[in-house]
Design a protein around this motif. Sequence first.
Motif, PDB file in Angstrom:
ATOM      1  N   VAL A  58     141.543  31.955-111.567  1.00  0.00           N
ATOM      2  CA  VAL A  58     142.796  31.935-112.328  1.00  0.00           C
ATOM      3  C   VAL A  58     143.986  32.258-111.429  1.00  0.00           C
ATOM      4  CG1 VAL A  58     144.063  32.944-114.262  1.00  0.00           C
ATOM      5  CG2 VAL A  58     141.615  32.511-114.476  1.00  0.00           C
ATOM      6  N   THR A  59     143.854  33.256-110.562  1.00  0.00           N
ATOM      7  CA  THR A  59     144.976  33.579-109.683  1.00  0.00           C
ATOM      8  C   THR A  59     145.272  32.454-108.705  1.00  0.00           C
ATOM      9  OG1 THR A  59     143.435  34.830-108.269  1.00  0.00           O
ATOM     10  CG2 THR A  59     144.753  36.089-109.833  1.00  0.00           C
ATOM     11  N   ALA A  60     144.244  31.709-108.312  1.00  0.00           N
ATOM     12  CA  ALA A  60     144.443  30.613-107.369  1.00  0.00           C
ATOM     13  C   ALA A  60     144.993  29.365-108.028  1.00  0.00           C
ATOM     14  CB  ALA A  60     143.128  30.288-106.662  1.00  0.00           C
ATOM     15  N   HIS A  61     144.531  29.055-109.235  1.00  0.00           N
ATOM     16  CA  HIS A  61     144.840  27.763-109.850  1.00  0.00           C
ATOM     17  C   HIS A  61     145.674  27.854-111.122  1.00  0.00           C
ATOM     18  CE1 HIS A  61     142.154  25.883-106.997  1.00  0.00           C
ATOM     19  NE2 HIS A  61     141.208  26.726-107.336  1.00  0.00           N
ATOM     20  N   ALA A 107     150.251  44.175 -89.833  1.00  0.00           N
ATOM     21  CA  ALA A 107     149.610  43.073 -90.537  1.00  0.00           C
ATOM     22  C   ALA A 107     150.024  43.093 -92.006  1.00  0.00           C
ATOM     23  CB  ALA A 107     148.096  43.172 -90.422  1.00  0.00           C
ATOM     24  N   PRO A 108     150.345  41.939 -92.596  1.00  0.00           N
ATOM     25  CA  PRO A 108     150.874  41.919 -93.968  1.00  0.00           C
ATOM     26  C   PRO A 108     149.971  42.581 -94.994  1.00  0.00           C
ATOM     27  CG  PRO A 108     150.346  39.696 -93.187  1.00  0.00           C
ATOM     28  CD  PRO A 108     150.317  40.592 -92.001  1.00  0.00           C
ATOM     29  N   ARG A 109     148.666  42.396 -94.899  1.00  0.00           N
ATOM     30  CA  ARG A 109     147.784  42.994 -95.900  1.00  0.00           C
ATOM     31  C   ARG A 109     147.807  44.516 -95.819  1.00  0.00           C
ATOM     32  NH1 ARG A 109     141.778  41.004 -94.670  1.00  0.00           N
ATOM     33  NH2 ARG A 109     142.847  39.018 -94.992  1.00  0.00           N
ATOM     34  N   ILE A 110     147.924  45.053 -94.600  1.00  0.00           N
ATOM     35  CA  ILE A 110     147.982  46.504 -94.422  1.00  0.00           C
ATOM     36  C   ILE A 110     149.314  47.042 -94.930  1.00  0.00           C
ATOM     37  CG2 ILE A 110     148.026  48.366 -92.713  1.00  0.00           C
ATOM     38  CD1 ILE A 110     146.113  46.702 -91.014  1.00  0.00           C
ATOM     39  N   LEU A 111     150.392  46.352 -94.586  1.00  0.00           N
ATOM     40  CA  LEU A 111     151.723  46.788 -94.996  1.00  0.00           C
ATOM     41  C   LEU A 111     151.876  46.771 -96.512  1.00  0.00           C
ATOM     42  CD1 LEU A 111     154.576  47.576 -94.062  1.00  0.00           C
ATOM     43  CD2 LEU A 111     155.113  45.137 -93.927  1.00  0.00           C
ATOM     44  N   LEU A 112     151.457  45.670 -97.153  1.00  0.00           N
ATOM     45  CA  LEU A 112     151.618  45.555 -98.597  1.00  0.00           C
ATOM     46  C   LEU A 112     150.651  46.458 -99.357  1.00  0.00           C
ATOM     47  CD1 LEU A 112     152.226  41.713 -98.803  1.00  0.00           C
ATOM     48  CD2 LEU A 112     153.880  43.525 -99.306  1.00  0.00           C
ATOM     49  N   THR A 113     149.467  46.666 -98.832  1.00  0.00           N
ATOM     50  CA  THR A 113     148.539  47.604 -99.463  1.00  0.00           C
ATOM     51  C   THR A 113     149.130  49.002 -99.465  1.00  0.00           C
ATOM     52  OG1 THR A 113     146.601  46.300 -98.830  1.00  0.00           O
ATOM     53  CG2 THR A 113     146.226  48.604 -99.392  1.00  0.00           C
ATOM     54  N   GLY A 163     146.111  32.278-100.451  1.00  0.00           N
ATOM     55  CA  GLY A 163     146.240  32.629 -99.054  1.00  0.00           C
ATOM     56  C   GLY A 163     145.457  33.905 -98.791  1.00  0.00           C
ATOM     57  N   SER A 164     145.101  34.154 -97.552  1.00  0.00           N
ATOM     58  CA  SER A 164     144.223  35.274 -97.225  1.00  0.00           C
ATOM     59  C   SER A 164     144.825  36.614 -97.619  1.00  0.00           C
ATOM     60  CB  SER A 164     143.897  35.263 -95.728  1.00  0.00           C
ATOM     61  OG  SER A 164     145.086  35.371 -94.964  1.00  0.00           O
ATOM     62  N   THR A 165     146.146  36.771 -97.452  1.00  0.00           N
ATOM     63  CA  THR A 165     146.776  38.050 -97.804  1.00  0.00           C
ATOM     64  C   THR A 165     146.743  38.274 -99.311  1.00  0.00           C
ATOM     65  OG1 THR A 165     148.219  38.010 -95.860  1.00  0.00           O
ATOM     66  CG2 THR A 165     148.900  39.396 -97.701  1.00  0.00           C
ATOM     67  N   SER A 166     147.125  37.247-100.090  1.00  0.00           N
ATOM     68  CA  SER A 166     147.102  37.374-101.548  1.00  0.00           C
ATOM     69  C   SER A 166     145.686  37.638-102.041  1.00  0.00           C
ATOM     70  CB  SER A 166     147.656  36.111-102.199  1.00  0.00           C
ATOM     71  OG  SER A 166     148.995  35.898-101.808  1.00  0.00           O
ATOM     72  N   ASN A 167     144.723  36.943-101.465  1.00  0.00           N
ATOM     73  CA  ASN A 167     143.312  37.119-101.827  1.00  0.00           C
ATOM     74  C   ASN A 167     142.896  38.573-101.614  1.00  0.00           C
ATOM     75  OD1 ASN A 167     140.471  37.068-101.949  1.00  0.00           O
ATOM     76  ND2 ASN A 167     140.380  34.979-101.179  1.00  0.00           N
ATOM     77  N   VAL A 171     144.681  40.988-104.186  1.00  0.00           N
ATOM     78  CA  VAL A 171     144.116  40.886-105.532  1.00  0.00           C
ATOM     79  C   VAL A 171     142.910  41.802-105.665  1.00  0.00           C
ATOM     80  CG1 VAL A 171     142.763  39.320-106.987  1.00  0.00           C
ATOM     81  CG2 VAL A 171     144.996  38.606-106.130  1.00  0.00           C
ATOM     82  N   GLN A 172     142.181  42.008-104.588  1.00  0.00           N
ATOM     83  CA  GLN A 172     140.967  42.817-104.631  1.00  0.00           C
ATOM     84  C   GLN A 172     141.185  44.274-104.224  1.00  0.00           C
ATOM     85  OE1 GLN A 172     137.384  40.679-103.094  1.00  0.00           O
ATOM     86  NE2 GLN A 172     138.860  39.093-102.514  1.00  0.00           N
ATOM     87  N   HIS A 173     142.302  44.580-103.555  1.00  0.00           N
ATOM     88  CA  HIS A 173     142.428  45.914-102.980  1.00  0.00           C
ATOM     89  C   HIS A 173     143.742  46.645-103.270  1.00  0.00           C
ATOM     90  CE1 HIS A 173     138.725  45.502-100.597  1.00  0.00           C
ATOM     91  NE2 HIS A 173     139.114  44.266-100.379  1.00  0.00           N
ATOM     92  N   ALA A 174     144.713  46.021-103.909  1.00  0.00           N
ATOM     93  CA  ALA A 174     145.989  46.675-104.167  1.00  0.00           C
ATOM     94  C   ALA A 174     145.803  47.882-105.086  1.00  0.00           C
ATOM     95  CB  ALA A 174     146.977  45.692-104.779  1.00  0.00           C
TER      96      ALA A 174
END
Length: 304
Positions: free
Chosen positions: A141-144, A253-259, A284-288, A291-294
């Motif tokens: 759902v988040t992807a499509h 790294a964006p995933r680290i910063l946004l987390t 995208g890899s960061t959004s993915n 979604v699992q770790h925020a």
Amino acid sequence: MSTSLTDNPHDLASAAVVVGIDGSEASDLAVQWAAETASRRGRRLCIVHGLDLAATQAIFGMYDLVVPAVAQTLREEGAARLAAAARSARRVDPELRVETELSPAHPATVLIERSKAAHLVALGAGPGGELSHVGSTLLAVTAHGHGDIVVVRDTGSEQRIRRTGPVVVGVDGSRAAQAAVAAAFAEASIRDTTLVAVHAASDMTFHPDPGTTSLVPARELETAAQRALAEQLAGWQEKYPDVQVTRVVSVTAPRILLTAWSKSAQLLVVGSRGRGGFRGLLLGSTSNFLVQHAHCPIMVAHEN
């Protein structure tokens, strides 16, 4: 710039807040979040449960006498879950307009379809590891999905739904980031809170000569990143003068910063795809990852 209100189906007064349930504690939390959101915005709440009866048919198809009984049991259980969720939503606001939908379709299929006209779609997600949701309804759902898809994460903390803190948006220079910026400004305005625009710069992102291998000096990199961020925010601060904006640029790294920012944010907003993404591909890899770790609800904004 954004589509006008009259052209955007997600902003119509008739657009409901839609939440998908599966009977888990995480989906219970999503119902609470969605009910609060619908109540504050004066919108209907539509609670959806997909049974995926086709899968049942595939599993039990060889036993013709069993399938109707199993399907009836699934319908009864689904109806009970919807009734419980509706009661939970009305505890948030007794005057809330609540509708329920029991669909024979796969949960992802019905939620993606409903997302076309929804104000937003919410789903719950419990604590999990790197692969906990791969191939799941949540990622499908988040992807499509269409419009804004919100994943309400149960982080296990005392403050399961954070009502204070800024709205944080990840800006990466991609086309999809424009949808995220638009959604983030709107959410910050509605919530009467500040907006933090975060850009994680790469030392190769602004390289003056792609054919060389030397690194851009940190000061030059930061200046270029600040300029790129300003370009993506151009026009939006004028459209939402009530929203105070803080710009953050980092080489992290964006995933680290946004987390990290998600630990204090009340909502994290990202685009559905990263650089070079194409409609129809997965997140995208960061959004993915987020979604699992925020540590707060995360909104995945899609282009209309």
